[in-house]
Design a protein around this motif. Structure first.
Motif, PDB file in Angstrom:
ATOM      1  N   LYS A  56       0.590 -16.227   1.125  1.00 55.54           N
ATOM      2  CA  LYS A  56       1.992 -15.407   0.828  1.00 55.54           C
ATOM      3  C   LYS A  56       1.239 -14.907  -0.341  1.00 55.54           C
ATOM      4  CE  LYS A  56       6.342 -15.513  -0.250  1.00 55.54           C
ATOM      5  NZ  LYS A  56       7.666 -16.694  -0.566  1.00 55.54           N
ATOM      6  N   PRO A  57       0.608 -13.347  -0.326  1.00 54.98           N
ATOM      7  CA  PRO A  57      -0.362 -12.868  -1.848  1.00 54.98           C
ATOM      8  C   PRO A  57       0.785 -11.982  -1.877  1.00 54.98           C
ATOM      9  CG  PRO A  57      -1.368 -11.644   0.283  1.00 54.98           C
ATOM     10  CD  PRO A  57       0.236 -13.327   0.935  1.00 54.98           C
ATOM     11  N   SER A  58       0.386 -12.324  -3.303  1.00 52.00           N
ATOM     12  CA  SER A  58       1.225 -10.960  -4.560  1.00 52.00           C
ATOM     13  C   SER A  58       0.186 -10.618  -5.774  1.00 52.00           C
ATOM     14  CB  SER A  58       2.593 -12.242  -5.100  1.00 52.00           C
ATOM     15  OG  SER A  58       2.256 -12.955  -5.802  1.00 52.00           O
ATOM     16  N   TYR A  59       1.032  -9.892  -6.529  1.00 49.64           N
ATOM     17  CA  TYR A  59       0.088  -9.636  -7.993  1.00 49.64           C
ATOM     18  C   TYR A  59       1.931  -9.807  -8.818  1.00 49.64           C
ATOM     19  CZ  TYR A  59      -3.499  -7.140  -4.772  1.00 49.64           C
ATOM     20  OH  TYR A  59      -4.102  -6.947  -4.057  1.00 49.64           O
ATOM     21  N   ASP A  60       0.724 -10.154  -9.654  1.00 48.84           N
ATOM     22  CA  ASP A  60       1.666 -10.158 -11.101  1.00 48.84           C
ATOM     23  C   ASP A  60       1.597  -8.805 -11.724  1.00 48.84           C
ATOM     24  OD1 ASP A  60       3.496 -12.324 -10.499  1.00 48.84           O
ATOM     25  OD2 ASP A  60       1.587 -13.966 -11.544  1.00 48.84           O
ATOM     26  N   GLU A  87      12.158   1.237   1.620  1.00 49.74           N
ATOM     27  CA  GLU A  87      12.114   2.688   0.491  1.00 49.74           C
ATOM     28  C   GLU A  87      11.645   1.569  -1.339  1.00 49.74           C
ATOM     29  OE1 GLU A  87      16.970   3.520  -0.538  1.00 49.74           O
ATOM     30  OE2 GLU A  87      16.080   5.019   0.961  1.00 49.74           O
ATOM     31  N   ALA A  88      11.900   0.642  -1.077  1.00 50.52           N
ATOM     32  CA  ALA A  88      11.119  -0.352  -1.996  1.00 50.52           C
ATOM     33  C   ALA A  88       9.569  -0.763  -1.478  1.00 50.52           C
ATOM     34  CB  ALA A  88      11.662  -2.033  -2.442  1.00 50.52           C
ATOM     35  N   VAL A  89       8.739   0.299  -1.093  1.00 55.16           N
ATOM     36  CA  VAL A  89       7.542  -0.985  -0.099  1.00 55.16           C
ATOM     37  C   VAL A  89       6.746   0.213  -0.762  1.00 55.16           C
ATOM     38  CG1 VAL A  89       6.101  -0.940   1.505  1.00 55.16           C
ATOM     39  CG2 VAL A  89       8.155  -1.902   1.427  1.00 55.16           C
ATOM     40  N   VAL A  90       5.535   0.048  -1.961  1.00 52.93           N
ATOM     41  CA  VAL A  90       4.878   1.001  -1.898  1.00 52.93           C
ATOM     42  C   VAL A  90       2.813   0.796  -1.391  1.00 52.93           C
ATOM     43  CG1 VAL A  90       5.395   2.094  -3.707  1.00 52.93           C
ATOM     44  CG2 VAL A  90       3.575   0.509  -3.738  1.00 52.93           C
ATOM     45  N   GLU A  91       2.453   1.892  -1.014  1.00 51.74           N
ATOM     46  CA  GLU A  91       1.007   1.875  -0.766  1.00 51.74           C
ATOM     47  C   GLU A  91      -0.101   1.137  -1.729  1.00 51.74           C
ATOM     48  OE1 GLU A  91      -2.032   3.711   2.301  1.00 51.74           O
ATOM     49  OE2 GLU A  91      -2.075   4.576   0.635  1.00 51.74           O
ATOM     50  N   LEU A  92      -0.517  -0.138  -2.152  1.00 47.58           N
ATOM     51  CA  LEU A  92      -1.788  -0.583  -2.883  1.00 47.58           C
ATOM     52  C   LEU A  92      -2.841  -1.044  -1.630  1.00 47.58           C
ATOM     53  CD1 LEU A  92      -1.764  -1.920  -5.315  1.00 47.58           C
ATOM     54  CD2 LEU A  92      -1.600  -3.672  -4.675  1.00 47.58           C
ATOM     55  N   ILE A  93      -4.043  -0.321  -3.119  1.00 50.24           N
ATOM     56  CA  ILE A  93      -5.292  -0.136  -2.919  1.00 50.24           C
ATOM     57  C   ILE A  93      -6.252  -1.153  -4.375  1.00 50.24           C
ATOM     58  CG2 ILE A  93      -7.461   1.354  -2.662  1.00 50.24           C
ATOM     59  CD1 ILE A  93      -5.858   2.309  -0.114  1.00 50.24           C
ATOM     60  N   SER A 106       0.981  -3.121   1.869  1.00 47.15           N
ATOM     61  CA  SER A 106       1.777  -2.132   1.580  1.00 47.15           C
ATOM     62  C   SER A 106       2.434  -3.102   1.026  1.00 47.15           C
ATOM     63  CB  SER A 106       2.569  -2.671   3.843  1.00 47.15           C
ATOM     64  OG  SER A 106       3.360  -2.242   3.471  1.00 47.15           O
ATOM     65  N   VAL A 107       3.020  -3.400  -0.591  1.00 44.10           N
ATOM     66  CA  VAL A 107       3.615  -3.792  -0.986  1.00 44.10           C
ATOM     67  C   VAL A 107       5.399  -3.683  -1.323  1.00 44.10           C
ATOM     68  CG1 VAL A 107       1.470  -4.855  -1.891  1.00 44.10           C
ATOM     69  CG2 VAL A 107       2.539  -3.079  -2.968  1.00 44.10           C
ATOM     70  N   LEU A 126       4.417  -7.546  -6.935  1.00 43.27           N
ATOM     71  CA  LEU A 126       4.252  -6.520  -5.762  1.00 43.27           C
ATOM     72  C   LEU A 126       3.993  -7.771  -4.069  1.00 43.27           C
ATOM     73  CD1 LEU A 126       1.754  -3.820  -7.250  1.00 43.27           C
ATOM     74  CD2 LEU A 126       3.797  -3.936  -6.867  1.00 43.27           C
ATOM     75  N   SER A 127       4.668  -8.187  -4.061  1.00 42.85           N
ATOM     76  CA  SER A 127       5.188  -8.632  -2.444  1.00 42.85           C
ATOM     77  C   SER A 127       3.905  -7.943  -1.665  1.00 42.85           C
ATOM     78  CB  SER A 127       6.058  -9.493  -2.876  1.00 42.85           C
ATOM     79  OG  SER A 127       6.428 -10.082  -3.995  1.00 42.85           O
ATOM     80  N   VAL A 128       3.534  -8.794  -1.054  1.00 41.66           N
ATOM     81  CA  VAL A 128       2.186  -8.141   0.423  1.00 41.66           C
ATOM     82  C   VAL A 128       2.732  -8.469   1.406  1.00 41.66           C
ATOM     83  CG1 VAL A 128       0.198  -7.704   1.377  1.00 41.66           C
ATOM     84  CG2 VAL A 128      -0.372  -8.012  -1.389  1.00 41.66           C
ATOM     85  N   ARG A 129       2.724  -7.559   2.072  1.00 41.22           N
ATOM     86  CA  ARG A 129       3.841  -7.421   3.332  1.00 41.22           C
ATOM     87  C   ARG A 129       2.405  -7.046   4.704  1.00 41.22           C
ATOM     88  NH1 ARG A 129       8.665  -3.403   3.706  1.00 41.22           N
ATOM     89  NH2 ARG A 129       7.963  -3.557   5.512  1.00 41.22           N
ATOM     90  N   GLY A 130       2.832  -8.995   5.669  1.00 46.35           N
ATOM     91  CA  GLY A 130       1.333  -8.326   5.903  1.00 46.35           C
ATOM     92  C   GLY A 130       0.265  -8.460   6.052  1.00 46.35           C
TER      93      GLY A 130
END
Length: 149
Positions: A56-60, A87-93, A106-107, A126-130
């Motif tokens: 269940k990855p995330s970024y503080d 609408e609250a989702v962004v792409e994170l690289i 997708s976070v 930022l909570s990772v989706r999938g």
């Protein structure tokens, strides 16, 4: 021969939100892989054993409130606009420039605080989706290429 004792330095790990670099203004970008384990103890064992069963990855995150920085403005606009769902989702690289590897995720942006006595800052998650997609990233072209296979 590669130097196996070289420690990767923080500036060598880069993050991009919707193609915009998270650099100036960002004070924290801590990855939490969020490994989840499950214990099993059989009747013939005196101790249980653990296995990693999911993540269940995330970024503080934390940043100074700098509207001129596009990546910061993106997360501020989500929070101030009270955006939810897609609408609250962004792409994170995340780009490890030493290993020349990148991961696209997708976070969901969740800003928890705007605060400051003098300079304003934000904190959140930022909570990772999938699942993440591994590949390479060309920062100058803002192009992510998935790994084959």
């Amino acid at each position: 021969m590669a130097d196996t004792t070289k420690v990767t330095m923080r500036p060598e790990i880069k993050h991009y939100i919707n193609g915009d670099e998270c650099g100036v203004g960002w004070t924290k970008f801590a990855e939490n892989p969020g490994a989840e384990t499950e214990d099993t103890q059989y009747i013939n064992m005196s101790a249980s054993s653990s296995e990693t069963v999911s993540y269940k990855p995330s970024y503080d995150i934390a940043a100074d409130l700098m509207y001129a920085e596009p990546s910061i403005k993106t997360v501020v606009d989500i929070a101030k606009g009270r955006k939810i769902g897609d609408e609250a989702v962004v792409e994170l690289i995340t780009h490890d420039t030493v290993a020349n590897k990148a991961w696209k995720e997708s976070v969901a942006v969740a800003i928890s605080s705007f605060d400051g006595e003098k300079k304003m800052s934000l904190t959140g998650t930022l909570s990772v989706r999938g699942d993440s997609i591994e590949g390479t990233y060309d920062a100058s072209a803002k192009t992510f290429t998935p790994r084959d296979g």
